[in-house]
Design an enzyme around this catalytic site. Sequence first.
Site, PDB file in Angstrom:
ATOM      1  CB  CYS A 132      55.945  37.033  38.416  1.00  0.00           C
ATOM      2  SG  CYS A 132      54.904  37.440  37.001  1.00  0.00           S
ATOM      3  CG  HIS A 148      61.493  39.774  39.274  1.00  0.00           C
ATOM      4  ND1 HIS A 148      60.997  38.483  39.194  1.00  0.00           N
ATOM      5  CD2 HIS A 148      60.477  40.593  38.882  1.00  0.00           C
ATOM      6  CE1 HIS A 148      59.746  38.524  38.770  1.00  0.00           C
ATOM      7  NE2 HIS A 148      59.406  39.794  38.569  1.00  0.00           N
ATOM      8  CD  GLU A 200      65.550  42.789  40.669  1.00  0.00           C
ATOM      9  OE1 GLU A 200      65.879  41.700  41.184  1.00  0.00           O
ATOM     10  OE2 GLU A 200      64.987  42.872  39.551  1.00  0.00           O
ATOM     11  CE  LYS A 211      61.341  37.250  35.163  1.00  0.00           C
ATOM     12  NZ  LYS A 211      62.231  37.019  36.327  1.00  0.00           N
ATOM     13  CG  HIS A 270      58.257  37.438  33.193  1.00  0.00           C
ATOM     14  ND1 HIS A 270      58.192  36.386  34.085  1.00  0.00           N
ATOM     15  CD2 HIS A 270      57.923  38.545  33.907  1.00  0.00           C
ATOM     16  CE1 HIS A 270      57.842  36.838  35.275  1.00  0.00           C
ATOM     17  NE2 HIS A 270      57.684  38.143  35.191  1.00  0.00           N
ATOM     18  CG  PHE A 272      50.981  41.567  38.439  1.00  0.00           C
ATOM     19  CD1 PHE A 272      52.095  42.377  38.283  1.00  0.00           C
ATOM     20  CD2 PHE A 272      50.205  41.307  37.315  1.00  0.00           C
ATOM     21  CE1 PHE A 272      52.425  42.919  37.060  1.00  0.00           C
ATOM     22  CE2 PHE A 272      50.530  41.834  36.079  1.00  0.00           C
ATOM     23  CZ  PHE A 272      51.638  42.649  35.950  1.00  0.00           C
TER      24      PHE A 272
END
Length: 408
Positions: A162, A302, A313, A331, A336, A395
């Site tokens: 991502c 994010h 975050e 998002k 996403h 990831f």
Amino acid sequence: MTVPVAITGLGLLTSAGEGAEATWRAVCAGVSTAAPDPALTGLPVDFSCRVPLSENALDQRVGRTAWRMARCTKLAVLAAREAVRDAGLDPRAWDGARVSVVIGCGLGADAVRQEQGRRLEEEGADMVSALAIPMILPSMAAGEVSIDLKAHGPSMAPSTACASGATAIAVARDLLVSGQCDVAVAGATEAAISRLVTTGFWRMGALSQRTSAVTEASRPFAADRDGFVIGEGAGVLVLERTADATARGSRPRALLVGCGNSSDACHPTATAPDARGAEAALRTALTQAGLAPHDVDHVNAHGTSTPLNDAGEAALIARVLPHRPSVTAPKGVLGHPLAAAGAVEAALTALTIQYRRVPPVANLHSTAPGFDIDCVTKQPRDQHIRIAVSNSFGFGGHNVVLALAEAS
């Protein structure tokens, strides 16, 4: 300190529609684009954020070469065309040897892979497409964009989950600064909403399960967030050295002034609990730009709407940026889009700086208890932003932070 580069063009295809302005209007409206997805009917999670264009519509827009492309590649080609037009450049007139293409992709053409596998098992080897392999390759989006734009410079396809879109932009910046190209077309694409991929994310507990209220499902930084909504899309930016952009009379939307990369080296899917890897990426981006943390006016988070990511975050932002810059998280509106997220959000950060307006976080009325960050909620906030950062985490522990500045 790294030489800044100019962001002179933007191209977006997202669940909000075609074009950068359509996506900008949607995130400013703060209403989720999530909807029930017929292709996911019967699954535990049966909704998504799809680009509202059928394959036929995409084929018509791409033109005669569309037959050989997977959906993710078509999205990338269209976004790249828009970005180049927006930059005021003409591929028929430029020196293609001095144009690079860096288009990230994560899962590649998963739908093609599954369909060709079905044909092999049910109909026999002769029914497998001769184009199966080139269509499946995650690097093919970069290849087809290069072909479409007649760009003969370096062509690359970063895959950092991502964070792929942000990685692609950082790589493109390096190509420009090192003199390997004069124009960089950079971003990422993803079109991996399938029954298998959706179920895989559900099995790991990453997806929201608000099947009875899908437009309320993605809610970054909310106390009752329960996962992300799977999406798709493509985001492409045109980058040039500032002197070159100025020489041809281009007015940049914003400047890319720093890029930070790091690895958590912790876990294949979970973010590091202390977010120290992400912090290293943020501090590197600021150091490259010759900035201090207190210079940051805005954060494009994010913000996946998952419990662990948002907590980490939020702690990171509060720790490194205690002066509480404004925070948004697209998002909530767009879902996403996986590999494309970092590029889409970098483009939106550039627009936030240019238009001096911060979009709200969809479905967020107040931040979760203990999150000491200033999320914009309910309606856009007018703000003069000189410096902004865009966070992307993937990831594998990939962390990328881009620092953007107002164009003078």
